[in-house]
Design a protein around this motif. Structure first.
Motif, PDB file in Angstrom:
ATOM      1  N   GLY A 176       0.777  -1.142  -0.094  1.00 48.43           N
ATOM      2  CA  GLY A 176      -0.023  -0.079  -0.033  1.00 48.43           C
ATOM      3  C   GLY A 176       0.930   1.260  -0.025  1.00 48.43           C
ATOM      4  O   GLY A 176       0.620   2.270  -0.776  1.00 48.43           O
ATOM      5  N   ARG A 177       1.817   1.187   0.854  1.00 44.85           N
ATOM      6  CA  ARG A 177       2.879   2.516   0.941  1.00 44.85           C
ATOM      7  C   ARG A 177       3.446   2.820  -0.582  1.00 44.85           C
ATOM      8  O   ARG A 177       3.617   3.834  -1.163  1.00 44.85           O
ATOM      9  CB  ARG A 177       3.971   2.204   1.839  1.00 44.85           C
ATOM     10  CG  ARG A 177       4.833   3.396   1.938  1.00 44.85           C
ATOM     11  CD  ARG A 177       5.794   3.405   3.262  1.00 44.85           C
ATOM     12  NE  ARG A 177       6.600   4.365   3.367  1.00 44.85           N
ATOM     13  CZ  ARG A 177       6.290   5.650   3.889  1.00 44.85           C
ATOM     14  NH1 ARG A 177       5.210   5.657   4.651  1.00 44.85           N
ATOM     15  NH2 ARG A 177       7.302   6.545   4.191  1.00 44.85           N
ATOM     16  N   GLY A 178       3.874   1.693  -1.058  1.00 39.52           N
ATOM     17  CA  GLY A 178       4.411   1.694  -2.522  1.00 39.52           C
ATOM     18  C   GLY A 178       3.633   2.208  -3.567  1.00 39.52           C
ATOM     19  O   GLY A 178       3.961   2.686  -4.182  1.00 39.52           O
ATOM     20  N   ALA A 179       2.328   1.745  -3.586  1.00 37.03           N
ATOM     21  CA  ALA A 179       1.308   2.171  -4.446  1.00 37.03           C
ATOM     22  C   ALA A 179       1.102   3.784  -4.093  1.00 37.03           C
ATOM     23  O   ALA A 179       0.894   4.544  -5.183  1.00 37.03           O
ATOM     24  CB  ALA A 179      -0.010   1.433  -4.180  1.00 37.03           C
ATOM     25  N   ASP A 201       9.392  -3.198  -3.641  1.00 37.38           N
ATOM     26  CA  ASP A 201       8.352  -3.993  -4.290  1.00 37.38           C
ATOM     27  C   ASP A 201       7.160  -3.318  -4.412  1.00 37.38           C
ATOM     28  O   ASP A 201       6.504  -3.613  -5.584  1.00 37.38           O
ATOM     29  CB  ASP A 201       8.364  -5.242  -3.412  1.00 37.38           C
ATOM     30  CG  ASP A 201       9.729  -6.078  -3.270  1.00 37.38           C
ATOM     31  OD1 ASP A 201      10.360  -5.864  -4.138  1.00 37.38           O
ATOM     32  OD2 ASP A 201       9.615  -7.131  -2.269  1.00 37.38           O
ATOM     33  N   GLY A 202       6.637  -2.770  -3.669  1.00 35.63           N
ATOM     34  CA  GLY A 202       5.192  -1.850  -4.040  1.00 35.63           C
ATOM     35  C   GLY A 202       5.450  -1.126  -4.889  1.00 35.63           C
ATOM     36  O   GLY A 202       4.486  -0.975  -5.870  1.00 35.63           O
ATOM     37  N   LEU A 203       6.397  -0.298  -5.342  1.00 33.22           N
ATOM     38  CA  LEU A 203       6.559   0.453  -6.516  1.00 33.22           C
ATOM     39  C   LEU A 203       6.548  -0.153  -7.605  1.00 33.22           C
ATOM     40  O   LEU A 203       5.971  -0.026  -8.743  1.00 33.22           O
ATOM     41  CB  LEU A 203       7.880   1.251  -6.147  1.00 33.22           C
ATOM     42  CG  LEU A 203       7.800   2.512  -5.211  1.00 33.22           C
ATOM     43  CD1 LEU A 203       9.373   3.008  -5.140  1.00 33.22           C
ATOM     44  CD2 LEU A 203       6.911   3.747  -5.555  1.00 33.22           C
ATOM     45  N   ARG A 204       7.182  -1.308  -7.713  1.00 31.75           N
ATOM     46  CA  ARG A 204       7.423  -2.162  -8.779  1.00 31.75           C
ATOM     47  C   ARG A 204       6.067  -2.982  -9.435  1.00 31.75           C
ATOM     48  O   ARG A 204       5.719  -2.886 -10.488  1.00 31.75           O
ATOM     49  CB  ARG A 204       8.416  -3.309  -8.788  1.00 31.75           C
ATOM     50  CG  ARG A 204       9.972  -2.658  -8.759  1.00 31.75           C
ATOM     51  CD  ARG A 204      11.065  -3.705  -8.515  1.00 31.75           C
ATOM     52  NE  ARG A 204      12.328  -3.157  -8.496  1.00 31.75           N
ATOM     53  CZ  ARG A 204      13.266  -3.507  -7.564  1.00 31.75           C
ATOM     54  NH1 ARG A 204      13.139  -4.153  -6.385  1.00 31.75           N
ATOM     55  NH2 ARG A 204      14.752  -3.001  -7.719  1.00 31.75           N
ATOM     56  N   GLU A 205       5.492  -3.140  -8.102  1.00 32.20           N
ATOM     57  CA  GLU A 205       4.118  -3.751  -8.520  1.00 32.20           C
ATOM     58  C   GLU A 205       3.203  -2.635  -9.041  1.00 32.20           C
ATOM     59  O   GLU A 205       2.205  -3.163  -9.738  1.00 32.20           O
ATOM     60  CB  GLU A 205       3.318  -4.365  -7.328  1.00 32.20           C
ATOM     61  CG  GLU A 205       4.249  -5.525  -6.946  1.00 32.20           C
ATOM     62  CD  GLU A 205       3.255  -6.115  -5.413  1.00 32.20           C
ATOM     63  OE1 GLU A 205       2.375  -5.852  -5.374  1.00 32.20           O
ATOM     64  OE2 GLU A 205       3.963  -6.843  -4.801  1.00 32.20           O
ATOM     65  N   SER A 206       3.322  -1.394  -8.700  1.00 31.84           N
ATOM     66  CA  SER A 206       2.568  -0.408  -9.392  1.00 31.84           C
ATOM     67  C   SER A 206       3.128   0.271 -10.623  1.00 31.84           C
ATOM     68  O   SER A 206       2.695   1.220 -11.356  1.00 31.84           O
ATOM     69  CB  SER A 206       2.738   0.870  -8.398  1.00 31.84           C
ATOM     70  OG  SER A 206       1.998   0.394  -7.064  1.00 31.84           O
ATOM     71  N   GLY A 207       4.246  -0.367 -11.234  1.00 32.25           N
ATOM     72  CA  GLY A 207       4.714   0.080 -12.434  1.00 32.25           C
ATOM     73  C   GLY A 207       5.887   1.036 -12.513  1.00 32.25           C
ATOM     74  O   GLY A 207       6.295   1.427 -13.649  1.00 32.25           O
ATOM     75  N   VAL A 208       6.409   1.391 -11.352  1.00 34.71           N
ATOM     76  CA  VAL A 208       7.704   2.026 -11.334  1.00 34.71           C
ATOM     77  C   VAL A 208       8.859   1.268 -11.567  1.00 34.71           C
ATOM     78  O   VAL A 208       9.137   0.296 -10.771  1.00 34.71           O
ATOM     79  CB  VAL A 208       7.343   3.118  -9.918  1.00 34.71           C
ATOM     80  CG1 VAL A 208       8.662   4.001  -9.699  1.00 34.71           C
ATOM     81  CG2 VAL A 208       6.313   3.826  -9.815  1.00 34.71           C
ATOM     82  N   ALA A 209       9.813   1.943 -12.153  1.00 35.81           N
ATOM     83  CA  ALA A 209      10.887   1.127 -12.385  1.00 35.81           C
ATOM     84  C   ALA A 209      12.030   1.679 -11.159  1.00 35.81           C
ATOM     85  O   ALA A 209      12.287   2.751 -10.909  1.00 35.81           O
ATOM     86  CB  ALA A 209      11.703   1.439 -13.632  1.00 35.81           C
ATOM     87  N   VAL A 210      12.474   0.663 -10.724  1.00 33.83           N
ATOM     88  CA  VAL A 210      13.390   1.072  -9.477  1.00 33.83           C
ATOM     89  C   VAL A 210      14.851   0.563  -9.771  1.00 33.83           C
ATOM     90  O   VAL A 210      14.934  -0.950  -9.901  1.00 33.83           O
ATOM     91  CB  VAL A 210      12.814   0.525  -8.110  1.00 33.83           C
ATOM     92  CG1 VAL A 210      13.835   0.923  -6.879  1.00 33.83           C
ATOM     93  CG2 VAL A 210      11.577   1.007  -7.904  1.00 33.83           C
TER      94      VAL A 210
END
Length: 389
Positions: free
Chosen positions: A92-95, A121-130
């Motif tokens: 949720g925080r990543g999203a 991991d949350g960012l990547r699940e939301s489509g952000v490249a890290v």
């Protein structure tokens, strides 16, 4: 202080839109980029267009006043509580952070090596490249201090010297009973000297996590904090590295004392270490590598027939550490004054701290704190170098 963050633009390159942090204010990179301090993690994103913060409602008002940020946004603007309730805290925080980044035109970020895995991991699940910033670009940036930062270090060093004077006075005024130092009828211990140092620093507006007051064989371990009664005729290594509570900048200094009569070997080691310190200081100037400065100290010891890690990587006695390190928001930061030390630049604040160690003799270390200038260096340390009290 308003650091120039534009060198981060080249670190981002063509494949990254922003530099992202998710940490509390005790993280020095977070404090440097945001100019803000908070006890709970908050998000900072640097882009070539500005610095953007995402904070809790609790910190929003203070962040808008204190942070060096172009924008400050509340977590609630992205329904933070509902989304971590639905997706879990990490995802949720990543999203939420992903939506925050999207609002600033960012979908590819660089992060430091210790960035939280859950947020990544949350960012990547939301489509952000890290991607991990292997170069540690902010640490490189922090290594060159502004004039204001140097003054912060200088202020911490003045407090440090008053604390060292308090420790020296306590040791010097002690009586000797059967080879053990005494104060007011009780043995004088490492712990008692540390308390005096800590009390002095608190009065000076500084704090510290730990201090070294190590005697005899304890002093032969460079990072042994020391414990128990202090003894006459043996080396007492006092290493103090406080943090100014207002600016968060550190100082660092070591002196070695003997109450009584040092052995001939110990006196020889002290003189050699002071010679190594002077040789290393003489080598400091812009364009010279940290490795060359380290070599200058090693040369003194090796010419005297003593081992160093340069001559013997497995050495357990002699000069068994590097010559120095950078000091700033962290007590150990870039640049390294060591075998792999890079070229020094004006504005680098570094320690010069050669030493010798052997449980059969004890330990000796002398440490000064200097800033590299346009034509050499300025020694920020004014404390005298004396062995016998």
């Amino acid at each position: 202080m308003q650091p120039d963050l534009s060198p981060l633009d080249s670190a981002l390159g063509d494949d990254t839109d922003g530099y992202l942090l998710d940490a509390d204010g005790t993280d020095s990179t977070q404090r440097y980029l945001s100019g803000f301090d908070a006890p709970d993690p908050f998000v900072t994103c640097y882009t070539p267009d500005g610095v953007h913060l995402l904070v809790s409602g609790l910190e929003y008002g203070r962040a808008t006043k204190e942070a060096r940020a172009d924008t400050v946004t509340r977590l609630s603007a992205y329904d933070y509580r509902d989304r971590i309730g639905e997706l879990g805290r990490a995802t949720g925080r990543g999203a939420v952070v992903a939506d925050f980044l999207a609002d600033h035109g960012v979908d590819r970020v660089a992060v430091p090596g210790r960035f939280p895995l859950g947020t990544a991991d949350g960012l990547r699940e939301s489509g952000v490249a890290v991607r991990v910033d292997e170069s540690d670009a902010v640490a490189e940036l922090r290594a060159v201090k502004t004039a204001e930062e140097i003054e912060h270090v200088r202020r911490a060093q003045r407090a440090n010297e008053r604390a060292m004077a308090a420790a020296e006075s306590l040791i010097e005024s002690a009586s000797v009973v059967e080879g053990v130092l005494h104060r007011d009828g009780d043995p004088l211990t490492s712990e008692a000297v540390r308390r005096e140092i800590e009390l002095t620093l608190v009065r000076e507006g500084c704090a510290l996590d730990e201090t070294i007051v190590a005697c005899g064989a304890d002093a032969a371990d460079p990072h042994n904090r020391g414990s128990g009664p202090l003894r006459a005729d043996e080396p007492i290594v006092v290493d103090i590295f406080p943090r100014d509570t207002e600016t968060r900048y550190h100082a660092d200094m070591t002196r070695t004392f003997v109450k009584g009569e040092p052995t001939e070997t110990l006196r020889e080691w002290f003189d050699l270490t002071d010679e190594a310190r002077t040789a290393a200081l003489d080598a400091v100037e812009p364009g010279v590598t940290g490795e060359a400065v380290h070599d200058a100290a090693c040369d003194v010891y090796e010419d005297a027939g003593l081992p160093t890690l340069r001559s013997d990587p497995d050495a357990e006695t002699g000069f068994i550490h590097s010559t120095g390190h950078g000091v700033g928001l962290d007590v150990h930061e870039l640049p390294r004054v060591a075998p792999d030390g890079p070229e020094l630049e004006p504005g680098n604040v570094i320690t010069i701290e050669p030493g010798l160690y052997d449980p059969d003799v004890g330990g000796v270390r002398i440490e000064d704190l200097v800033v590299v200038t346009e034509d050499g260096y300025e020694n920020l340390t004014e404390y005298p170098v004396e062995l016998v009290l």
